[in-house]
Scaffold this motif. Structure first.
Motif, PDB file in Angstrom:
ATOM      1  N   ALA A 176       0.859  -1.191   0.000  1.00 17.46           N
ATOM      2  CA  ALA A 176       0.000   0.000   0.000  1.00 17.46           C
ATOM      3  C   ALA A 176       0.892   1.236   0.000  1.00 17.46           C
ATOM      4  CB  ALA A 176      -0.918   0.007   1.215  1.00 17.46           C
ATOM      5  N   ALA A 177       0.515   2.212  -0.804  1.00 26.99           N
ATOM      6  CA  ALA A 177       1.249   3.481  -0.872  1.00 26.99           C
ATOM      7  C   ALA A 177       0.270   4.630  -0.708  1.00 26.99           C
ATOM      8  CB  ALA A 177       1.983   3.613  -2.208  1.00 26.99           C
TER       9      ALA A 177
ATOM     10  N   GLU B 289       5.204   7.554   1.540  1.00 29.64           N
ATOM     11  CA  GLU B 289       4.919   6.581   2.599  1.00 29.64           C
ATOM     12  C   GLU B 289       4.401   5.287   1.996  1.00 29.64           C
ATOM     13  OE1 GLU B 289       0.829   8.839   3.221  1.00 29.64           O
ATOM     14  OE2 GLU B 289       2.793   9.408   2.473  1.00 29.64           O
ATOM     15  N   VAL B 290       4.897   4.192   2.518  1.00 29.00           N
ATOM     16  CA  VAL B 290       4.485   2.878   2.039  1.00 29.00           C
ATOM     17  C   VAL B 290       4.358   1.917   3.211  1.00 29.00           C
ATOM     18  CG1 VAL B 290       5.639   3.179  -0.197  1.00 29.00           C
ATOM     19  CG2 VAL B 290       6.830   2.009   1.653  1.00 29.00           C
ATOM     20  N   ALA B 291       3.608   0.859   2.973  1.00 31.07           N
ATOM     21  CA  ALA B 291       3.582  -0.286   3.879  1.00 31.07           C
ATOM     22  C   ALA B 291       3.750  -1.532   3.032  1.00 31.07           C
ATOM     23  CB  ALA B 291       2.272  -0.344   4.650  1.00 31.07           C
ATOM     24  N   GLY B 292       4.458  -2.494   3.561  1.00 33.53           N
ATOM     25  CA  GLY B 292       4.691  -3.704   2.792  1.00 33.53           C
ATOM     26  C   GLY B 292       5.518  -4.706   3.568  1.00 33.53           C
TER      27      GLY B 292
ATOM     28  N   LYS C  17      -8.583   8.147   3.584  1.00 36.44           N
ATOM     29  CA  LYS C  17      -7.242   8.166   3.031  1.00 36.44           C
ATOM     30  C   LYS C  17      -7.187   7.392   1.715  1.00 36.44           C
ATOM     31  CE  LYS C  17      -2.690   8.500   2.966  1.00 36.44           C
ATOM     32  NZ  LYS C  17      -1.988   9.766   2.772  1.00 36.44           N
ATOM     33  N   VAL C  18      -6.633   8.016   0.688  1.00 36.00           N
ATOM     34  CA  VAL C  18      -6.470   7.373  -0.617  1.00 36.00           C
ATOM     35  C   VAL C  18      -5.133   6.636  -0.649  1.00 36.00           C
ATOM     36  CG1 VAL C  18      -6.267   7.742  -3.112  1.00 36.00           C
ATOM     37  CG2 VAL C  18      -7.898   9.091  -1.775  1.00 36.00           C
ATOM     38  N   VAL C  19      -5.181   5.357  -1.039  1.00 35.96           N
ATOM     39  CA  VAL C  19      -3.959   4.561  -1.142  1.00 35.96           C
ATOM     40  C   VAL C  19      -3.964   3.810  -2.455  1.00 35.96           C
ATOM     41  CG1 VAL C  19      -3.840   4.303   1.364  1.00 35.96           C
ATOM     42  CG2 VAL C  19      -4.891   2.498  -0.009  1.00 35.96           C
ATOM     43  N   LEU C  20      -2.756   3.490  -2.921  1.00 36.39           N
ATOM     44  CA  LEU C  20      -2.570   2.639  -4.083  1.00 36.39           C
ATOM     45  C   LEU C  20      -2.148   1.252  -3.617  1.00 36.39           C
ATOM     46  CD1 LEU C  20      -0.562   5.078  -6.414  1.00 36.39           C
ATOM     47  CD2 LEU C  20      -3.040   4.656  -6.387  1.00 36.39           C
TER      48      LEU C  20
END
Length: 325
Positions: free
Chosen positions: A36-37, A66-69, A317-320
């Motif tokens: 997720a970004a 910012e990212v999560a992974g 919140k918008v995430v990719l």
């Protein structure tokens, strides 16, 4: 790997999914498989080439700080125990709109148990911002709080926190869908500030009570209207300017009404201990104090995400996220 690349400033359609070389982690870095970004409103302005905040990037550019992974590999001198860890960071580079990204190991937060990647990336910047702003606001259970842009990423978290503190909460947002979302968050009163009579709706809904604190994320004319609802001795706390318009009350009026005016966002940018607030925000999401709302778009639809954000057609919140398959 695939990444969303901007070659020319302009419309959302200028964001194009392309194949680019995989990044390689250097000393003190890790390689993250992005799950997720985060996407920010300021990035839509930067995409247009508007110099209204951070310095514009050199083109071609990949946005996304910012990212999560999941950590896929580590660079020299980094403990291999990080491999396989679920992490979030607010300081990735060269850009999070991609399938993989590198980040300094010192910037990583392990994602708390029970928190998914999308929620984590929503909290690591937006949540950390909300935590810092709320420290400045110092809300109490005696407050009657008016939150503008209450259906936005920060606004939703502020509404939840204020309710958690026991304050009476009025949430203002644009349109019936967003107003309904604010009501679902537990706001005592939810109003549509696209209606010209919305201040009257707030006054009628509160009866003899008056607003003691405004947390305004819009500024401009809506900020002025919110300021007008403050009781004598109240406090106006600026937490953003999504309208891209200024609002600064007259000093004489502040003195006459004994209202304090605080640009909390400016104070936060000057003195925030970001790593501490990032960790606090992740913990608050994990324990349910502040639960982010996320609207996810596949990486291939980054242009659509930007267009929706610019049109204020998003909630939360918008995430990719990675494309299916």
């Amino acid at each position: 790997m695939r990444a969303v690349v901007l070659h020319q400033f302009g419309a959302p359609e200028n964001l194009r999914l392309e194949t680019v070389p995989d990044p390689v982690p250097g000393g003190g870095q890790v390689l993250i498989e992005v799950r997720a970004a985060g996407v920010h409103l300021i990035e839509t302005a930067m995409r247009q080439g508007l110099d209204i905040g951070p310095p514009l990037p050199e083109l071609p550019a990949v946005f996304g700080g910012e990212v999560a992974g999941v950590v896929a590999s580590v660079g020299p001198d980094v403990d291999t125990a990080w491999v396989g860890a679920a992490v979030a960071t607010a300081h990735s580079g060269p850009g999070g709109y991609a399938e993989r990204v590198v980040a300094d190991v010192s910037s990583l937060h392990r994602i708390p148990a029970g928190l998914d990647h999308e929620a984590a990336v929503a909290m690591v910047v937006t949540g950390a911002t909300a935590v810092g702003l709320l420290d400045i606001a110092a809300l109490t259970r005696e407050d009657v709080v008016l939150v503008t842009s209450a259906a936005g990423g920060v606004g939703r978290l502020v509404v939840q926190f204020a309710r958690h503190r026991g304050a009476t909460v009025v949430g203002a947002a644009g349109g019936p869908e967003k107003t309904a979302a604010v009501r679902e968050l537990g706001a005592d009163l939810a109003v549509d500030y696209n209606r010209p009579d919305w201040p009257d709706t707030v006054r009628a809904g509160l009866g003899e009570r008056r607003v003691t604190a405004v947390l305004d994320g819009v500024a401009g004319e809506k900020g002025r209207a919110a300021f007008g609802l403050l009781a004598e001795g109240g406090r106006y706390i600026g937490i953003g300017a999504s309208s891209r318009e200024d609002f600064l009350p007259d000093e004489a009026e502040l003195k006459e009404r004994r209202v304090t005016f605080t640009d909390a966002l400016a104070l936060l940018l000057e003195g925030q201990d970001a790593p501490v607030d990032e960790a606090r925000a992740l913990a608050a999401a994990a324990d349910g104090t502040m639960v982010p709302s996320v609207q996810a778009f596949p990486l291939s639809r980054a242009a659509e995400a930007h267009a929706a954000l610019e049109a204020r057609a998003t909630t939360g919140k918008v995430v990719l996220v990675p494309d299916a398959g």
